[in-house]
Design a protein around this motif. Structure first.
Motif, PDB file in Angstrom:
ATOM      1  N   LEU A 197       0.816  -1.225   0.000  1.00 49.94           N
ATOM      2  CA  LEU A 197       0.000   0.000   0.000  1.00 49.94           C
ATOM      3  C   LEU A 197       0.844   1.268   0.000  1.00 49.94           C
ATOM      4  N   GLN A 198       2.121   1.138   0.359  1.00 47.28           N
ATOM      5  CA  GLN A 198       2.997   2.314   0.381  1.00 47.28           C
ATOM      6  C   GLN A 198       3.923   2.366  -0.829  1.00 47.28           C
ATOM      7  N   ALA A 247       0.939   3.358 -16.113  1.00 44.92           N
ATOM      8  CA  ALA A 247       2.108   3.981 -15.482  1.00 44.92           C
ATOM      9  C   ALA A 247       1.778   4.487 -14.076  1.00 44.92           C
ATOM     10  N   ARG A 248       0.679   3.983 -13.485  1.00 46.80           N
ATOM     11  CA  ARG A 248       0.254   4.461 -12.160  1.00 46.80           C
ATOM     12  C   ARG A 248       0.088   3.261 -11.206  1.00 46.80           C
ATOM     13  N   PRO A 249       1.229   2.662 -10.757  1.00 48.00           N
ATOM     14  CA  PRO A 249       1.139   1.404  -9.999  1.00 48.00           C
ATOM     15  C   PRO A 249       0.321   1.490  -8.718  1.00 48.00           C
ATOM     16  N   ASP A 250       0.391   2.643  -8.021  1.00 46.78           N
ATOM     17  CA  ASP A 250      -0.355   2.739  -6.756  1.00 46.78           C
ATOM     18  C   ASP A 250      -1.864   2.809  -7.030  1.00 46.78           C
ATOM     19  N   LEU A 254      -4.956  -0.098  -6.081  1.00 50.39           N
ATOM     20  CA  LEU A 254      -6.224   0.109  -5.354  1.00 50.39           C
ATOM     21  C   LEU A 254      -7.421  -0.310  -6.215  1.00 50.39           C
ATOM     22  N   VAL A 255      -7.338  -0.049  -7.514  1.00 51.80           N
ATOM     23  CA  VAL A 255      -8.439  -0.479  -8.406  1.00 51.80           C
ATOM     24  C   VAL A 255      -8.511  -2.011  -8.435  1.00 51.80           C
TER      25      VAL A 255
END
Ligand code: AQP
Length: 341
Positions: A197-198, A247-250, A254-255
């Motif tokens: 999560l971090q 390109a948005r791993p975080d 969550l999705v």
């Protein structure tokens, strides 16, 4: 040679190396329950305590507690010890006995190429345990001592399963038999790799030193919501298609967690939440996570109040397991040429 017909049988295990995480639940346990309930397989699920001591020394009381809690986690998530065989690895000695044979079948080069070995041994491989290096041979034995045909796992175990297939193939070839099945991995669902999560580029792990990095299956509702609110994200709104998450791993993590919990594809999550900012989306995800996980967590604590019953379930599971494992080990020894009298 006539092809052996193997009974459809699923095997999988989880290490009692810490508390159960949301990664273990979405990547593995949910699938275990589905395969059990589908009724098309015999199912065997295992607390792999022999694996748990490969990476670090675990305090004995902690290992016992983790193993019982893991058993409680399986049952609270829907594993029925009457329908599935539920066991603790060290109580079924044939796992370790077959692992020795597989240590002699597997090659050092195969083991050295395992990414989990490289990750976990780190820069100081000389100081890592021999058990950590041989881990995949024990895992192959866990699976093949049941002649398991299917193994539900998270994505991180893919390479170990390929090695299991290589070991079965080499054994069958070396001894001119069709004795061990070539097992199929079952890696399915929206959350086959739940990330930290971090840091959305690293896997969520039960042994990560940061509590904030994971959701534990024993976390209460407030803790789950707080960890989700504090999860790392970016300032952009959610895109309207999954390609926009590349390109948005975080954000993608969550999705995917939402999709895994809701049993829906990630695109369906985006269809509902496209354009939302994370402040809003995290609220929806926290509500969903609490509604799915809090009942499991409270059932786990109820089950943990009666550890004698948990030990009884594991003892009974071991008896049932050995009806399968003893004959397979005996036959293996016979194939190899070891005298049985
Ligand atoms: N983050 C994850 N996402 C999806 N699946 C996961 N699994 C573990 N983490 C994730 C799956 O859970 C099963 C059991 O794994 P394990 O506990 O035996 O070993 P692991 O993969 O090494 O899990 P951890 O949490 O990372 O343990 P530690 O920290 O002790 O090494 C497997 O099917 C795995 O794919």
């Amino acid at each position: 040679m006539a092809k052996t017909q193997f009974t459809p049988r699923a095997f999988s295990g989880i290490q009692p190396s810490g508390g159960l995480t949301l990664g273990n639940y979405l990547g593995a346990i949910k699938r275990f329950v589905e395969m059990q309930d589908a009724g098309s397989y015999e199912t065997v699920y295992c607390m792999v305590d022999l694996h748990a001591i490969t990476a670090r020394l675990i305090d004995p009381a902690e290992l016992r507690n983790n193993t019982r809690e893991l058993c409680a986690g399986f049952i609270a998530s829907g594993i029925d010890p009457e329908k599935s065989i539920l066991i603790n690895q060290s109580q079924v000695p044939e796992h370790a006995q077959l692992a020795w044979i597989f240590n002699c079948i597997a090659r050092m080069g195969w083991m050295g190429r395992m990414t989990q070995w490289k990750d976990k041994s780190g820069k100081n491989a000389e100081a890592a345990s021999l058990g950590l290096f041989a881990y995949p041979a024990l895992m192959a034995a866990d699976i093949l001592i049941y002649h398991a045909t299917h193994v539900p796992v998270g994505d991180d175990q893919k390479q170990h399963l390929e090695l299991t297939r290589d070991i079965a193939t080499k054994f069958n070839h070396d001894y001119g038999v069709d004795f061990f099945p070539i097992t199929k991995p079952v890696i399915e669902g929206a959350a086959t790799r739940v990330m930290n999560l971090q840091d959305g580029t690293r896997k969520m792990s039960k042994s990560d030193p940061s509590e904030k990095s994971r959701i534990n299956m024993t976390d209460d509702a407030d803790t789950i919501a707080k960890k989700i609110r504090k999860a790392k994200t970016d300032p952009d709104p959610l895109p309207d298609n999954v390609a926009g998450l590349t390109a948005r791993p975080d954000a993608r993590n969550l999705v995917n967690i939402y999709a895994g919990l809701a049993d829906t594809p990630p695109q369906a999550v985006l269809d509902e939440h496209a354009g939302a900012l994370f402040g809003h989306f995290k609220g929806a995800l926290a509500d969903l996570a609490v509604s799915k996980l809090a009942p499991i967590s409270s059932e786990m604590s109820r089950l943990m109040q009666d550890t004698t019953e948990i030990d009884r379930i594991l003892g009974r599971g071991a008896e049932r397991a050995r009806e399968i494992t003893v004959p397979i080990l005996e036959k293996t020894y016979d194939i190899i040429g070891m005298i049985r009298s």
